[in-house]
Scaffold this active site. Sequence first.
Site, PDB file in Angstrom:
ATOM      1  N   PHE A  35       0.814  -1.216   0.000  1.00  0.00           N
ATOM      2  CA  PHE A  35       0.000   0.000   0.000  1.00  0.00           C
ATOM      3  C   PHE A  35       0.851   1.271   0.000  1.00  0.00           C
ATOM      4  CE2 PHE A  35      -2.874   2.528   3.104  1.00  0.00           C
ATOM      5  CZ  PHE A  35      -3.355   3.298   2.087  1.00  0.00           C
ATOM      6  N   ARG A  36       1.894   1.288   0.820  1.00  0.00           N
ATOM      7  CA  ARG A  36       2.639   2.534   1.020  1.00  0.00           C
ATOM      8  C   ARG A  36       4.117   2.424   0.654  1.00  0.00           C
ATOM      9  NH1 ARG A  36      -0.350   5.922   5.242  1.00  0.00           N
ATOM     10  NH2 ARG A  36      -2.277   4.830   5.454  1.00  0.00           N
ATOM     11  N   ILE A 105      -4.385  -3.293   5.977  1.00  0.00           N
ATOM     12  CA  ILE A 105      -5.802  -2.943   6.021  1.00  0.00           C
ATOM     13  C   ILE A 105      -6.673  -4.013   5.354  1.00  0.00           C
ATOM     14  CG2 ILE A 105      -5.364  -0.447   6.097  1.00  0.00           C
ATOM     15  CD1 ILE A 105      -5.895  -0.365   3.077  1.00  0.00           C
ATOM     16  N   HIS A 121      -4.053   1.251  10.621  1.00  0.00           N
ATOM     17  CA  HIS A 121      -4.500   2.019   9.450  1.00  0.00           C
ATOM     18  C   HIS A 121      -5.916   1.668   9.019  1.00  0.00           C
ATOM     19  CE1 HIS A 121       0.039   2.595   8.446  1.00  0.00           C
ATOM     20  NE2 HIS A 121      -0.410   3.543   9.236  1.00  0.00           N
ATOM     21  N   CYS A 132     -25.305   8.776   8.170  1.00  0.00           N
ATOM     22  CA  CYS A 132     -26.019   8.170   9.306  1.00  0.00           C
ATOM     23  C   CYS A 132     -25.152   7.195  10.096  1.00  0.00           C
ATOM     24  CB  CYS A 132     -27.296   7.468   8.829  1.00  0.00           C
ATOM     25  SG  CYS A 132     -26.986   5.922   7.948  1.00  0.00           S
ATOM     26  N   CYS A 152     -29.718   5.585   3.020  1.00  0.00           N
ATOM     27  CA  CYS A 152     -30.190   6.943   3.319  1.00  0.00           C
ATOM     28  C   CYS A 152     -29.721   7.949   2.273  1.00  0.00           C
ATOM     29  CB  CYS A 152     -29.724   7.373   4.713  1.00  0.00           C
ATOM     30  SG  CYS A 152     -28.016   7.968   4.770  1.00  0.00           S
ATOM     31  N   ASN A 213      12.768  -9.575   8.816  1.00  0.00           N
ATOM     32  CA  ASN A 213      12.575  -8.718   7.651  1.00  0.00           C
ATOM     33  C   ASN A 213      13.617  -9.110   6.609  1.00  0.00           C
ATOM     34  OD1 ASN A 213      10.993  -6.490   6.594  1.00  0.00           O
ATOM     35  ND2 ASN A 213      12.900  -5.323   6.567  1.00  0.00           N
TER      36      ASN A 213
END
Length: 239
Positions: A35-36, A105, A121, A132, A152, A213
């Site tokens: 994602f980043r 996420i 995140h 609503c 709505c 890592n």
Amino acid sequence: MGEKIEIFKDLIKRSENIVFFGGAGVSTESGIPDFRSKDGLYNQQYKYPPEEILSHTFFMKHTEEFYAFYKNKMNSLKYKPNITHIKLAEMEKEGKLKAVVTQNIDGLHQKAGSKTVYELHGSVLRNYCMNCGKFYGGDTVFESNGIPKCDCGGVIKPDVVLYEEGLDDETVEKAISAISRADMLIVGGTSLTVHPASGLINFYRGDRLVLINKDATMYDSKADLVINDSLGKVFEKIL
Ligand SMILES: [Zn+2]
């Protein structure tokens, strides 16, 4: 790596309040683009840079374009948990692991069976009407045409932390609390350069900090064990 795996297994065996802190590397091994990261979405070519599209201002001003990008690039519904997600869920079931703190996420930890997951995140699986407050799951958004709308008439917004938006205080507090009480902290799939990852692991007070890592991180010297390999290769060898 064999010797390090044995040390890792021994540390797990001796611990009973383990917390896992995971970055994008946990998800990329399920095939989800980062994602980043510069290697992920940011490399690709769009009319606007992805970090601009995924910002609060862009969402409010260009909701339709936001959703065109978001539905195309952020749909993680079709992805499956990998061995790391599965092992972590097993460790929680055994009572050893108390929490997963994640920057991802995609909801894959829950899909694997994890219960206590602090999603810094947010999650693409949670969405709310801006008018609503009604809740909608991920499929409502990803299967919608154009801008997803509530019964709505209000616009539905993903419960994902966009650029310019702050993290949820309660989630951060719970993550800090879990990390500060942990007897073992496993940090995986993150280079620890993205805020707030680096700050959060400073709350760990124990002497079993394990970093897994592919590349070295600036925290390697502080860790009690560093394994420079993919998470999947490490987790398939434990338990
Ligand atoms: Zn509504």
